[in-house]
Write a protein that holds these residues in place. Structure first.
Motif, PDB file in Angstrom:
ATOM      1  N   THR A 252       3.727  -3.649  -5.494  1.00  0.00           N
ATOM      2  CA  THR A 252       4.269  -3.094  -6.620  1.00  0.00           C
ATOM      3  C   THR A 252       5.896  -3.699  -6.715  1.00  0.00           C
ATOM      4  N   SER A 253       6.297  -3.075  -7.988  1.00  0.00           N
ATOM      5  CA  SER A 253       8.089  -3.666  -7.995  1.00  0.00           C
ATOM      6  C   SER A 253       8.769  -2.687  -7.181  1.00  0.00           C
ATOM      7  N   LEU A 254       7.966  -1.809  -6.173  1.00  0.00           N
ATOM      8  CA  LEU A 254       8.724  -0.958  -5.327  1.00  0.00           C
ATOM      9  C   LEU A 254       8.700  -1.566  -3.831  1.00  0.00           C
ATOM     10  N   ASP A 255       8.174  -2.619  -3.528  1.00  0.00           N
ATOM     11  CA  ASP A 255       8.031  -2.703  -1.959  1.00  0.00           C
ATOM     12  C   ASP A 255       8.308  -4.489  -1.867  1.00  0.00           C
ATOM     13  N   MET A 256       9.260  -4.995  -2.641  1.00  0.00           N
ATOM     14  CA  MET A 256       9.788  -6.267  -2.523  1.00  0.00           C
ATOM     15  C   MET A 256      10.741  -6.582  -1.735  1.00  0.00           C
ATOM     16  N   ILE A 257      10.425  -7.804  -0.890  1.00  0.00           N
ATOM     17  CA  ILE A 257      11.368  -8.277  -0.032  1.00  0.00           C
ATOM     18  C   ILE A 257      11.871  -9.609  -0.509  1.00  0.00           C
ATOM     19  N   SER A 258      12.672 -10.231   0.315  1.00  0.00           N
ATOM     20  CA  SER A 258      13.145 -11.467   0.005  1.00  0.00           C
ATOM     21  C   SER A 258      12.008 -12.731  -0.223  1.00  0.00           C
ATOM     22  N   GLN A 259      12.106 -13.518  -1.204  1.00  0.00           N
ATOM     23  CA  GLN A 259      10.949 -14.499  -1.313  1.00  0.00           C
ATOM     24  C   GLN A 259       9.753 -13.695  -2.178  1.00  0.00           C
ATOM     25  N   LYS A 260      10.142 -12.592  -2.518  1.00  0.00           N
ATOM     26  CA  LYS A 260       9.370 -11.633  -3.564  1.00  0.00           C
ATOM     27  C   LYS A 260       7.917 -11.373  -2.592  1.00  0.00           C
ATOM     28  N   LYS A 261       8.076 -11.051  -1.241  1.00  0.00           N
ATOM     29  CA  LYS A 261       6.902 -10.524  -0.583  1.00  0.00           C
ATOM     30  C   LYS A 261       6.741  -9.090  -0.492  1.00  0.00           C
ATOM     31  N   HIS A 262       5.678  -8.726  -0.560  1.00  0.00           N
ATOM     32  CA  HIS A 262       5.200  -7.344  -0.727  1.00  0.00           C
ATOM     33  C   HIS A 262       5.131  -6.825   0.790  1.00  0.00           C
ATOM     34  N   VAL A 263       5.444  -5.751   0.960  1.00  0.00           N
ATOM     35  CA  VAL A 263       5.538  -5.145   2.389  1.00  0.00           C
ATOM     36  C   VAL A 263       5.193  -3.685   2.559  1.00  0.00           C
ATOM     37  N   GLY A 264       4.779  -3.089   1.346  1.00  0.00           N
ATOM     38  CA  GLY A 264       4.331  -1.645   1.268  1.00  0.00           C
ATOM     39  C   GLY A 264       3.267  -1.154   2.063  1.00  0.00           C
ATOM     40  N   SER A 265       2.796  -0.001   1.770  1.00  0.00           N
ATOM     41  CA  SER A 265       1.573   0.682   2.171  1.00  0.00           C
ATOM     42  C   SER A 265       0.040   0.659   1.468  1.00  0.00           C
ATOM     43  N   LYS A 266      -0.705   0.101   1.820  1.00  0.00           N
ATOM     44  CA  LYS A 266      -1.996   0.101   1.123  1.00  0.00           C
ATOM     45  C   LYS A 266      -2.191   1.252   1.033  1.00  0.00           C
ATOM     46  N   ALA A 267      -2.392   1.974   1.883  1.00  0.00           N
ATOM     47  CA  ALA A 267      -2.755   3.385   2.283  1.00  0.00           C
ATOM     48  C   ALA A 267      -2.257   4.158   1.130  1.00  0.00           C
ATOM     49  N   ILE A 268      -0.733   4.161   1.015  1.00  0.00           N
ATOM     50  CA  ILE A 268      -0.021   4.911   0.217  1.00  0.00           C
ATOM     51  C   ILE A 268      -0.794   4.798  -1.519  1.00  0.00           C
ATOM     52  N   LYS A 269      -0.705   3.505  -1.860  1.00  0.00           N
ATOM     53  CA  LYS A 269      -1.162   3.077  -2.978  1.00  0.00           C
ATOM     54  C   LYS A 269      -2.491   3.486  -3.417  1.00  0.00           C
ATOM     55  N   LYS A 270      -3.453   3.536  -2.243  1.00  0.00           N
ATOM     56  CA  LYS A 270      -4.709   4.104  -2.514  1.00  0.00           C
ATOM     57  C   LYS A 270      -4.875   5.466  -2.675  1.00  0.00           C
ATOM     58  N   ILE A 271      -4.029   6.206  -1.881  1.00  0.00           N
ATOM     59  CA  ILE A 271      -3.921   7.775  -2.082  1.00  0.00           C
ATOM     60  C   ILE A 271      -3.437   8.162  -3.438  1.00  0.00           C
ATOM     61  N   ILE A 272      -2.386   7.213  -4.001  1.00  0.00           N
ATOM     62  CA  ILE A 272      -1.854   7.655  -5.251  1.00  0.00           C
ATOM     63  C   ILE A 272      -2.906   7.518  -6.489  1.00  0.00           C
ATOM     64  N   LYS A 273      -3.689   6.314  -6.244  1.00  0.00           N
ATOM     65  CA  LYS A 273      -4.773   5.878  -7.132  1.00  0.00           C
ATOM     66  C   LYS A 273      -5.743   7.210  -7.085  1.00  0.00           C
ATOM     67  N   GLU A 274      -6.174   7.477  -6.066  1.00  0.00           N
ATOM     68  CA  GLU A 274      -7.020   8.638  -5.713  1.00  0.00           C
ATOM     69  C   GLU A 274      -6.612   9.911  -6.255  1.00  0.00           C
ATOM     70  N   LYS A 275      -5.355  10.436  -5.843  1.00  0.00           N
ATOM     71  CA  LYS A 275      -5.195  11.818  -5.913  1.00  0.00           C
ATOM     72  C   LYS A 275      -4.424  12.150  -7.315  1.00  0.00           C
ATOM     73  N   GLN A 276      -3.560  10.947  -7.764  1.00  0.00           N
ATOM     74  CA  GLN A 276      -2.769  10.766  -9.057  1.00  0.00           C
ATOM     75  C   GLN A 276      -1.742  12.014  -9.133  1.00  0.00           C
ATOM     76  N   PRO A 277      -0.835  12.089  -8.014  1.00  0.00           N
ATOM     77  CA  PRO A 277       0.316  13.210  -8.053  1.00  0.00           C
ATOM     78  C   PRO A 277       0.996  12.828  -9.556  1.00  0.00           C
ATOM     79  N   LEU A 278       1.936  13.960  -9.658  1.00  0.00           N
ATOM     80  CA  LEU A 278       2.700  13.765 -10.768  1.00  0.00           C
ATOM     81  C   LEU A 278       3.686  12.746 -10.737  1.00  0.00           C
ATOM     82  N   VAL A 279       4.403  12.484  -9.586  1.00  0.00           N
ATOM     83  CA  VAL A 279       5.505  11.627  -9.378  1.00  0.00           C
ATOM     84  C   VAL A 279       5.435  11.535  -7.937  1.00  0.00           C
ATOM     85  N   GLY A 280       5.505   9.996  -7.589  1.00  0.00           N
ATOM     86  CA  GLY A 280       5.678   9.592  -6.209  1.00  0.00           C
ATOM     87  C   GLY A 280       7.175   8.921  -6.036  1.00  0.00           C
TER      88      GLY A 280
END
Length: 335
Positions: A252-280
């Motif tokens: 996402t635009s929230l997990d970008m480090i130098s050279q625009k690599k992504h290092v966030g959590s796949k699990a967090i994204k999966k849970i957000i997609k499944e549960k759909q909380p109001l805000v993360g």
């Protein structure tokens, strides 16, 4: 806000106490306020209501930034402050469990107490929710918990508790494996996918509490972020849930480090997609907002946000929004 006395019979007092004990409300007073509001204003849209939230993370013991945070909260009469991890110093001199504990006890908690006193003089209350991050030694979690009443804040480490009225706040500190040597708050990510599939730069061995050694086995996935978050968000109403994870969602635009690599959590994204909380609400990657150019991303119905704060900067980056209307009120400011 004016104070009035209300007389209740024993049965109603008992019921109000039960609702507080179940973490549906923060206090018996809040139960009564909500009951009156629902009785008298049933037709009022939530968009006409206001509960001001300030969010930031990754302050890493920068006292100047903490003072700006609490000063802004007083200036705007914020109803809540959420700090999403990496609270304590990480410089070479102070990055020890003892010195981080000293910062908590001698600097941060007294500063919060001073903030509450100033608010009390203005007859205003502000709820504070705090989460440790991967650079905060786990050993000091007991200090954070022990001083909650004295400090007037709530530690939300791996907890889902009452935020305001029926709204809940869930906090989670663990991040996916990193190339760093301190492993207090690192965990395997998904139930059934090894990190080697998408993650490039990480190590499997490191220190816990700056002393004992922890080794990860990618084949033993008994404990992982996905499993933890499934449990943490189980049976929660997503429309009234604020999910605070120190790590951001992957790719996402929230997990970008130098050279625009992504290092966030796949699990967090999966849970957000499944549960759909109001805000993360997320942190961990200081430079992501600067690199991606965005401080929030919509994942389905969820508004996922990063303050993109960097403790090295003189300015503090914060997020502000109205709990009842986050999409239309969200803003990022640097102070």
């Amino acid at each position: 806000m004016r104070t009035i006395q209300v007389r209740l019979n024993k049965k109603l007092i008992k019921k109000a106490k039960e609702l507080v004990e179940r973490d549906l409300y923060a206090s018996k007073s809040e139960v009564i306020r909500d009951a009156l509001r629902r009785l008298y204003f049933p037709q009022i849209s939530t968009k006409d209501r206001e509960f001001r939230v300030i969010y930031t993370s990754d302050i890493h013991g920068n006292l100047a930034q903490y003072k700006k945070l609490f000063g802004r909260a007083i200036e705007t009469k914020a109803d809540s402050i959420i700090i999403g991890g990496d609270l304590l110093p990480k410089d070479k001199k102070n990055r020890t469990p003892i010195k981080q504990r000293r910062f908590l006890e001698k600097e941060l908690i007294p500063l919060i107490c001073k903030f509450h006193k100033k608010n009390a003089q203005k007859n205003h209350k502000c709820k504070i929710f705090i989460l440790l991050g991967n650079d905060d030694f786990r050993k000091n979690l007991s200090v954070l918990k022990r001083n909650q009443k004295k400090g007037g804040y709530k530690a939300i480490q791996n907890k889902c508790i009452s935020f305001y009225e029926n709204f809940k706040i869930a906090g989670y500190s663990y991040v996916p494996l990193t190339p760093f040597s301190f492993k207090d708050w690192e965990r395997l990510d998904l139930n059934d996918e090894k990190e080697t599939k998408t993650r490039e730069n990480f190590i499997l061995e490191g220190k816990i509490n700056n002393s004992s050694i922890k080794k990860f086995d990618l084949s033993d996935r008994k404990y992982n972020i996905e499993k933890d978050l499934q449990k943490l968000t189980k049976n929660k109403n997503p429309k009234e849930l604020i999910l605070v994870t120190h790590a951001p969602p992957y790719n996402t635009s929230l997990d970008m480090i130098s050279q625009k690599k992504h290092v966030g959590s796949k699990a967090i994204k999966k849970i957000i997609k499944e549960k759909q909380p109001l805000v993360g609400l997320h942190g961990h990657i200081h430079e992501t907002v600067k690199l991606s150019g965005h401080f929030f991303e919509e994942i389905g119905n969820t508004l996922s946000i990063s303050s993109g704060n960097d403790h090295i900067n003189k300015k503090l980056s914060i997020i502000e929004f109205n709990l009842f209307n986050p999409r239309q009120t969200i803003k990022r400011i640097c102070i």
